[in-house]
Design an enzyme around this catalytic site. Sequence first.
Site, PDB file in Angstrom:
ATOM      1  N   THR A 104      -0.388 -14.624   3.971  1.00 40.38           N
ATOM      2  CA  THR A 104       0.477 -15.506   2.437  1.00 40.38           C
ATOM      3  C   THR A 104       0.196 -14.021   1.600  1.00 40.38           C
ATOM      4  O   THR A 104       0.042 -12.367   2.101  1.00 40.38           O
ATOM      5  CB  THR A 104      -0.040 -16.376   1.674  1.00 40.38           C
ATOM      6  OG1 THR A 104      -1.289 -16.212   1.016  1.00 40.38           O
ATOM      7  CG2 THR A 104      -0.087 -17.664   2.634  1.00 40.38           C
ATOM      8  N   ASN A 105       1.330 -14.257   0.677  1.00 41.73           N
ATOM      9  CA  ASN A 105       1.211 -13.278  -0.466  1.00 41.73           C
ATOM     10  C   ASN A 105      -0.250 -13.374  -1.295  1.00 41.73           C
ATOM     11  O   ASN A 105      -1.146 -14.218  -1.040  1.00 41.73           O
ATOM     12  CB  ASN A 105       2.408 -13.306  -1.241  1.00 41.73           C
ATOM     13  CG  ASN A 105       2.566 -11.391  -1.901  1.00 41.73           C
ATOM     14  OD1 ASN A 105       1.647 -11.310  -2.287  1.00 41.73           O
ATOM     15  ND2 ASN A 105       4.344 -11.297  -0.907  1.00 41.73           N
ATOM     16  N   THR A 106      -0.278 -12.823  -2.510  1.00 37.85           N
ATOM     17  CA  THR A 106      -1.824 -13.423  -3.335  1.00 37.85           C
ATOM     18  C   THR A 106      -0.985 -14.469  -4.198  1.00 37.85           C
ATOM     19  O   THR A 106       0.040 -14.976  -4.272  1.00 37.85           O
ATOM     20  CB  THR A 106      -1.677 -11.892  -4.432  1.00 37.85           C
ATOM     21  OG1 THR A 106      -0.338 -11.652  -5.422  1.00 37.85           O
ATOM     22  CG2 THR A 106      -1.259 -10.372  -3.592  1.00 37.85           C
TER      23      THR A 106
ATOM     24  N   PHE B 203       0.821  -1.282  -0.128  1.00 40.08           N
ATOM     25  CA  PHE B 203      -0.382   0.392   0.145  1.00 40.08           C
ATOM     26  C   PHE B 203       0.870   1.174  -0.032  1.00 40.08           C
ATOM     27  O   PHE B 203       0.719   2.306  -0.764  1.00 40.08           O
ATOM     28  CB  PHE B 203      -1.131  -0.348   1.376  1.00 40.08           C
ATOM     29  CG  PHE B 203      -2.273   1.361   1.450  1.00 40.08           C
ATOM     30  CD1 PHE B 203      -3.133   0.904   0.549  1.00 40.08           C
ATOM     31  CD2 PHE B 203      -1.387   2.278   1.898  1.00 40.08           C
ATOM     32  CE1 PHE B 203      -4.513   1.865   0.534  1.00 40.08           C
ATOM     33  CE2 PHE B 203      -2.755   3.517   1.425  1.00 40.08           C
ATOM     34  CZ  PHE B 203      -3.749   2.815   1.016  1.00 40.08           C
ATOM     35  N   ASP B 204       1.650   1.663   0.656  1.00 41.59           N
ATOM     36  CA  ASP B 204       2.650   2.487   1.189  1.00 41.59           C
ATOM     37  C   ASP B 204       4.361   1.518   0.461  1.00 41.59           C
ATOM     38  O   ASP B 204       5.049   1.682   1.317  1.00 41.59           O
ATOM     39  CB  ASP B 204       2.147   2.933   2.635  1.00 41.59           C
ATOM     40  CG  ASP B 204       3.633   4.231   2.401  1.00 41.59           C
ATOM     41  OD1 ASP B 204       3.878   4.898   1.256  1.00 41.59           O
ATOM     42  OD2 ASP B 204       3.936   4.885   3.793  1.00 41.59           O
TER      43      ASP B 204
ATOM     44  N   LYS C 210       7.871 -14.150   3.860  1.00 45.41           N
ATOM     45  CA  LYS C 210       6.950 -13.605   2.800  1.00 45.41           C
ATOM     46  C   LYS C 210       6.595 -14.425   2.343  1.00 45.41           C
ATOM     47  O   LYS C 210       7.354 -14.778   1.286  1.00 45.41           O
ATOM     48  CB  LYS C 210       6.723 -12.487   2.251  1.00 45.41           C
ATOM     49  CG  LYS C 210       5.087 -12.323   2.757  1.00 45.41           C
ATOM     50  CD  LYS C 210       4.641 -10.266   2.048  1.00 45.41           C
ATOM     51  CE  LYS C 210       3.056 -10.676   1.997  1.00 45.41           C
ATOM     52  NZ  LYS C 210       2.541  -9.397   1.713  1.00 45.41           N
TER      53      LYS C 210
ATOM     54  N   THR D 165       6.719  -3.262  -1.337  1.00 45.31           N
ATOM     55  CA  THR D 165       8.465  -3.854  -1.332  1.00 45.31           C
ATOM     56  C   THR D 165       9.510  -3.149  -2.258  1.00 45.31           C
ATOM     57  O   THR D 165       8.924  -2.416  -2.909  1.00 45.31           O
ATOM     58  CB  THR D 165       8.317  -5.461  -2.263  1.00 45.31           C
ATOM     59  OG1 THR D 165       7.664  -6.329  -1.612  1.00 45.31           O
ATOM     60  CG2 THR D 165       9.789  -5.718  -2.702  1.00 45.31           C
TER      61      THR D 165
ATOM     62  N   GLY E 100       4.029  -5.163  -9.937  1.00 48.76           N
ATOM     63  CA  GLY E 100       5.457  -5.228 -10.646  1.00 48.76           C
ATOM     64  C   GLY E 100       6.655  -4.801  -9.550  1.00 48.76           C
ATOM     65  O   GLY E 100       7.457  -4.040 -10.363  1.00 48.76           O
ATOM     66  N   PHE E 101       6.270  -4.818  -8.416  1.00 47.13           N
ATOM     67  CA  PHE E 101       7.300  -3.387  -7.475  1.00 47.13           C
ATOM     68  C   PHE E 101       7.486  -2.189  -8.094  1.00 47.13           C
ATOM     69  O   PHE E 101       9.286  -2.361  -8.133  1.00 47.13           O
ATOM     70  CB  PHE E 101       8.441  -4.446  -7.291  1.00 47.13           C
ATOM     71  CG  PHE E 101       8.691  -5.744  -6.670  1.00 47.13           C
ATOM     72  CD1 PHE E 101       7.619  -5.599  -5.521  1.00 47.13           C
ATOM     73  CD2 PHE E 101       9.236  -6.163  -6.570  1.00 47.13           C
ATOM     74  CE1 PHE E 101       7.932  -7.237  -4.945  1.00 47.13           C
ATOM     75  CE2 PHE E 101       9.566  -7.934  -6.057  1.00 47.13           C
ATOM     76  CZ  PHE E 101       8.014  -8.300  -4.744  1.00 47.13           C
TER      77      PHE E 101
ATOM     78  N   SER F  54       6.271 -12.742  -3.941  1.00 50.00           N
ATOM     79  CA  SER F  54       5.390 -11.774  -5.183  1.00 50.00           C
ATOM     80  C   SER F  54       5.352 -12.283  -6.625  1.00 50.00           C
ATOM     81  O   SER F  54       6.169 -12.922  -6.740  1.00 50.00           O
ATOM     82  CB  SER F  54       5.978 -10.278  -5.245  1.00 50.00           C
ATOM     83  OG  SER F  54       5.655  -9.587  -4.474  1.00 50.00           O
TER      84      SER F  54
ATOM     85  N   ASN G 276      -3.766  -8.253  -9.031  1.00 50.86           N
ATOM     86  CA  ASN G 276      -2.330  -6.885  -9.576  1.00 50.86           C
ATOM     87  C   ASN G 276      -0.667  -7.471 -10.001  1.00 50.86           C
ATOM     88  O   ASN G 276      -0.499  -8.366  -9.183  1.00 50.86           O
ATOM     89  CB  ASN G 276      -1.953  -5.641  -7.982  1.00 50.86           C
ATOM     90  CG  ASN G 276      -0.501  -6.217  -7.206  1.00 50.86           C
ATOM     91  OD1 ASN G 276       0.138  -6.415  -8.082  1.00 50.86           O
ATOM     92  ND2 ASN G 276      -0.760  -7.204  -6.271  1.00 50.86           N
TER      93      ASN G 276
ATOM     94  N   ASN H 243       4.720 -11.333  -9.692  1.00 50.22           N
ATOM     95  CA  ASN H 243       5.093 -10.437 -10.638  1.00 50.22           C
ATOM     96  C   ASN H 243       6.672  -9.836 -10.907  1.00 50.22           C
ATOM     97  O   ASN H 243       6.314  -9.255 -11.759  1.00 50.22           O
ATOM     98  CB  ASN H 243       3.992  -8.867  -9.818  1.00 50.22           C
ATOM     99  CG  ASN H 243       2.248  -9.165 -10.235  1.00 50.22           C
ATOM    100  OD1 ASN H 243       1.949  -9.893 -10.592  1.00 50.22           O
ATOM    101  ND2 ASN H 243       2.557  -8.621  -9.382  1.00 50.22           N
ATOM    102  N   THR H 244       6.994 -10.563 -10.195  1.00 48.36           N
ATOM    103  CA  THR H 244       8.549 -10.429 -10.994  1.00 48.36           C
ATOM    104  C   THR H 244       9.108 -11.992 -11.239  1.00 48.36           C
ATOM    105  O   THR H 244       8.996 -13.480 -10.202  1.00 48.36           O
ATOM    106  CB  THR H 244       9.370  -9.808  -9.210  1.00 48.36           C
ATOM    107  OG1 THR H 244       9.198  -8.920  -9.346  1.00 48.36           O
ATOM    108  CG2 THR H 244      11.352  -9.893  -9.776  1.00 48.36           C
TER     109      THR H 244
ATOM    110  N   ASN I 139      10.692 -10.644   0.769  1.00 46.76           N
ATOM    111  CA  ASN I 139       9.207 -11.067  -0.105  1.00 46.76           C
ATOM    112  C   ASN I 139      10.584 -12.023  -1.470  1.00 46.76           C
ATOM    113  O   ASN I 139      11.151 -11.267  -2.137  1.00 46.76           O
ATOM    114  CB  ASN I 139       8.698  -9.912  -0.301  1.00 46.76           C
ATOM    115  CG  ASN I 139       8.269 -10.282  -1.288  1.00 46.76           C
ATOM    116  OD1 ASN I 139       7.751 -11.217  -1.299  1.00 46.76           O
ATOM    117  ND2 ASN I 139       7.484  -9.204  -1.995  1.00 46.76           N
TER     118      ASN I 139
END
Length: 373
Positions: free
Chosen positions: A249-251, A69-70, A221, A91, A119-120, A182, A116, A184-185, A179
């Site tokens: 967990t993550n997504t 989020f931030d 994570k 991240t 992609g960091f 994710s 989402n 997306n990487t 992390n």
Amino acid sequence: MYRLLFDLLFRRLDPEKAHHLAFGWIRAVSAVPGLRALVRRVLAPQDPALRTRALGLDMPGPFGLAAGFDKNAVGIDGLAMVGFDHVEIGTVTGQAQPGNPAPRLFRLVEDRALVNRMGFNNEGSAAVAARLAARPRSSTTLVGVNIGKTKVVPESEAAADYVTSTERLARHADYLVVNVSSPNTPGLRNLQAVDQLRPLLTAVREAADRSTERRVPLLVKIAPDLADADVDAVADLALELGLDGIIATNTTIGRTGLRTDPAVVEAAGAGGLSGAPLKQRSLEVLRRLHVRTGGRLTLVAVGGVETADDAWERVLAGATLVQGYSGFIYQGPFWARHIHRGLAARLRASGHATLADAVGATASLRDDQQGLR
Ligand SMILES: Cc1cc2nc3c(=O)[nH]c(=O)nc-3n(C[C@H](O)[C@H](O)[C@H](O)COP(=O)(O)O)c2cc1C
């Protein structure tokens, strides 16, 4: 009230624009000191029963804002103002990077879910470290720093990238999160395999210890898509390396059991699914971790937490801390307050004296019933 705002305004806006708008409002309100204190008094937990000690830190309650989020640590105190007991920033990656092309954030409203593939997108560890260093001393918000791999860095050099971020950020972190989950990487989640994770976590631990005299708690994570045996393997590794905790967990990359029109899901495309559909698997992973680690690690539950009942269920299943993200989008600024009030009520009704006593209580009960203890 928020439901109306969501339907009339946010829902009509592109999700990423809506995020920036809402976050902008939070930051604007919190920039006015008197107003910030006032809103915080209304929204942040005051109930002593909720006080939580985790990772060597004292928190007003157990419920925090999950990573993502931030990403750049621009609104920490505003997020504490709306009632989160800790804020996990990031991240953050070794180098600044723009993330994936937009659109990259999608709502599946019928499922109270998001997809989402950000992609960091972030300003990189040097800029974020400078921002954290410049925080006013008066800020008491507990900050977790979540780090990940820069996209252009090859997998074989991943550890060095995490180490760069650790050296810059560890001294500003109340806790640090590696992390590796994710979606997306490309290749990131391969780092969850124990033979890759062991050297990575060892290098980050050493870098954290080099960069500050304080022992910064270190967590990893993980993804909900790990097979059960791999969840166990990460838990064993975390114990072996003396990690402080696991965030689960993550997504998910899964898309099963959704109510949203399949064409809409298809149109959103690749990415991580968060929110209500993640609830069950995230809880299963937590339960598994609790059994495997037997209370020796701090477990942080995240994924599909929407209500106080969800948060309470996670505590009973073994979580010392609980986090959320998607619920904030769907339920709005009173969400954390709602969760805290409900948690306090459930705690009182349960007969446990403190929240810490309730951690893992259903898991122990089940073990007792099966004659395992
Ligand atoms: C838009 C978005 C961006 C996210 N970015 C990150 C991230 O940068 N790092 C991370 O560890 N998790 C990230 N997450 C995952 C959340 O921290 C959380 O693990 C996940 O959303 C499940 O919780 P929820 O169901 O409460 O949303 C992101 C989630 C969303 C929705």
